[in-house]
Scaffold this active site. Structure first.
Site, PDB file in Angstrom:
ATOM      1  CG  ASP A 212      39.071  41.643  45.385  1.00  0.00           C
ATOM      2  OD1 ASP A 212      39.834  42.606  45.554  1.00  0.00           O
ATOM      3  OD2 ASP A 212      38.260  41.574  44.455  1.00  0.00           O
ATOM      4  N   GLY A 214      43.518  37.104  49.024  1.00  0.00           N
ATOM      5  CA  GLY A 214      44.924  37.045  49.443  1.00  0.00           C
ATOM      6  C   GLY A 214      45.651  38.376  49.387  1.00  0.00           C
ATOM      7  CD  GLU A 215      47.236  40.773  44.847  1.00  0.00           C
ATOM      8  OE1 GLU A 215      48.395  40.659  44.418  1.00  0.00           O
ATOM      9  OE2 GLU A 215      46.332  41.331  44.199  1.00  0.00           O
ATOM     10  CG  ASN A 221      38.347  44.814  52.908  1.00  0.00           C
ATOM     11  OD1 ASN A 221      38.519  45.958  53.310  1.00  0.00           O
ATOM     12  ND2 ASN A 221      39.319  44.095  52.400  1.00  0.00           N
ATOM     13  CB  ALA A 294      38.308  49.795  46.640  1.00  0.00           C
ATOM     14  CE1 TYR A 296      32.608  45.453  39.909  1.00  0.00           C
ATOM     15  CE2 TYR A 296      31.608  43.646  41.116  1.00  0.00           C
ATOM     16  CZ  TYR A 296      31.795  44.340  39.935  1.00  0.00           C
ATOM     17  OH  TYR A 296      31.159  43.921  38.799  1.00  0.00           O
ATOM     18  CG  ASP A 496      40.098  14.236  54.476  1.00  0.00           C
ATOM     19  OD1 ASP A 496      39.178  14.808  53.855  1.00  0.00           O
ATOM     20  OD2 ASP A 496      40.524  14.623  55.570  1.00  0.00           O
TER      21      ASP A 496
END
Ligand code: CU
Length: 551
Positions: A212, A214-215, A221, A294, A296, A496
């Site tokens: 959700d 990267g795609e 959203n 969508a 969820y 680091d």
């Protein structure tokens, strides 16, 4: 290697393309649907199961849901077994496959009072309540935080609020003022990726394993909280700025909400000899945002506490992605929620990228297991256990899993600074509810979601390493991101370091999750562990007695 994330434009295009396709129309008529006006087409990323899915084309495999009016919950009426393959760039429907008719579940799935009443569909368990009295939070002197642009000061905390299209809410330069000195803790913190794999091998669900971030994009959203608010009290809002599809700047008003909450008791003791009571109430600062992907909805909540604790909490809610089954059948990979309607088993995995800077950028990671000792002269009654530290010195050693039997946690230490008992100052990462993935080791979708193979990963900081599943997970074959970077096997001693924590919500649904799911919570804590010389909240003033003794 992959394709770009879905855009808003893709949603409209996918719906238009598929509704115009004669093969799809024919399949819908077979199911008794002839009016396509309200039918919903939800684009689903194609994934990569076979070489047909190779990212030489930009593909999508949308699913169809029937809505009988604009305000109705179409997810209650999935069109099972009707699949399509789209080429998003060419605007072509490459294939439509009908695996056979399964009746569209008819029961309404409305969840608004207005909707339920308009349809005459108020379920027997949802008659409106009328007995709740108002609860008002007032802060007559205003909130206790100060905001300067995107910089926030609250109690002894200092930080900056950021936002990206892909990750959504980001926290920067989180530090704590200790006796007049600002001590750094986190340089940057975000949800770098997430994936929702489904455990159902049937045609409509076998490919569901969406990233959700990267795609699709957590930031793009995000909800604008101008139309209804999620928080109670004196709220401060930050706007977010995104690029729209034409590359123009677009302001999302009220994308991030910040407010204070009373969080019950902070600490307490009653001296039973004197009868004197000392109690302090806990106040926490909430920085939050909600995203709708969508069906969820996810809330991302960061909490800062007066005892130096940082909490990350994801709230899962919204509408589950459902399937339809033949009447009388028992779905093997899901839970029946309404007549003919089931929720396939699935999991939601999130990866928090935590660029820690505990009292400075050079840190070291220690895994701590609690281990019972063997019986012997030093442990005659078998009660002894030790907290055993193990340094994770290289990236190859720092791919670890939770272990409830050993109460495992991880410490991020600064070996160049010691506390008043002579130990390196540190914060610990305390796992909350978490789960292992359910994939077979050879599953192609596991290869794509390599970051869920372990709960904890640690890398040496590199500017290009931002997203746990790589830069372009859409249609990627897998292997990118964490599994690739750790092959460098860089040193983690006094470096680091970046901690990547994968946490998952296990979702074997309940009928009570339907038609809209009560929030379920998943996340973790970062707690000072020898960072301070004692309880950092000892200085919190007692509350006035009138606050608890009114009648
Ligand atoms: Cu779920």
């Amino acid at each position: 290697e992959g394709q770009t994330a879905l855009t808003e434009e893709d949603f409209g295009n996918a719906e238009r393309m598929l509704k115009e396709d004669e093969r799809w129309q024919e399949a819908m008529r077979k199911r008794g649907v002839t009016d396509f006006e309200h039918v919903m087409i939800d684009p689903w990323p194609a994934g990569y199961l076979t070489d047909e899915d190779a990212p030489t084309r930009r593909l999508n495999r949308p699913l169809t849901y029937v809505r009988y009016s604009d305000d109705e919950n179409g997810y209650a009426h999935p069109v099972e077994g009707l699949l399509a393959l789209l080429d998003l760039d060419r605007g072509e429907v490459l294939d439509v496959v009908d695996h056979g008719v399964i009746d569209i579940p008819e029961a309404a799935g409305d969840y608004t009072q207005a909707g339920m009443q308009a349809e005459g569909n108020v379920p027997h368990y949802a008659q409106p309540r009328t007995d709740l009295k108002p609860l008002e939070i007032t802060q007559p002197e205003g909130p206790s935080f100060e905001v300067n642009g995107y910089e926030v000061r609250w109690q002894k905390w200092r930080f900056r609020v950021g936002f990206t299209a892909r990750e959504g809410l980001v926290l920067h330069t989180v530090g704590y003022e200790d006796r007049g000195v600002l001590r750094s803790i986190l340089y940057r913190a975000s949800i770098s990726e997430m994936v929702v794999p489904y455990g159902d091998p049937t045609p409509s669900h076998v490919r569901k394993s969406v990233f959700d971030a990267g795609e699709a994009g957590l930031g793009v959203n995000v909800n604008s909280l101008t139309l209804g608010c999620d928080c109670l009290g004196e709220i401060f809002y930050f706007d977010a700025v995104l690029g729209d599809l034409d590359g123009k700047a677009q302001v999302v008003k009220n994308a991030i909400c910040m407010h204070e909450e009373d969080y019950g008791v902070l600490w307490k003791h009653t001296d039973f000899r004197t009868g004197k009571v000392e109690v302090r109430r806990s106040r926490r600062l909430v920085i939050s945002t909600f995203m709708t992907l969508a069906n969820y909805d996810y809330g991302l909540f960061w909490y800062l506490y007066q005892d130096g604790t940082i909490q990350c909490e994801v709230k899962l809610t919204g509408i589950m992605s459902m399937g339809a089954h033949h009447e009388g059948d028992d779905p093997q990979h899901g839970v029946k929620c309404a007549p003919g309607l089931y929720a396939p088993h699935h999991q939601h995995f999130f990866n928090a990228r935590l660029d820690l800077a505990v009292d400075g950028h050079r840190n070291t990671i220690v895994e701590v297991d609690s281990v019972p000792g063997p019986l012997g002269p030093e442990n005659p009654y078998g009660n002894a256990w030790r907290a055993v530290p193990t340094q994770l010195t290289r990236e190859s050693e720092a791919q670890r899993d939770i272990d409830a039997k050993r109460a495992r946690y991880w410490k991020i230490c600064n070996e160049n600074k010691v506390n008043h008992v002579g130990d390196p100052v540190s914060y610990k990462l305390l796992p909350g509810e978490n789960v292992h993935h359910m994939f077979h080791e050879d599953a192609p979708a596991l290869k794509r979601a390599g970051f869920i193979a372990h709960h904890l990963w640690v890398t040496q900081y590199a500017r290009r390493e931002q997203y746990a599943a790589g830069d372009f997970p859409y249609q990627s074959r897998g292997g990118a991101g964490l599994p690739e970077w750790v092959k460098q096997d860089r040193s983690l001693q006094d470096e680091d370091v970046v901690v990547w924590y994968t946490f998952g919500a296990h979702h074997v649904a309940r009928p009570e999750d339907w038609p809209v799911m009560p929030v379920s919570y998943v996340g973790f804590h970062l707690k000072p562990s020898g960072f301070f010389d004692g309880n950092p909240a000892l200085d919190v003033a007692p509350s006035e007695e009138r606050a608890c003794h009114t009648n």
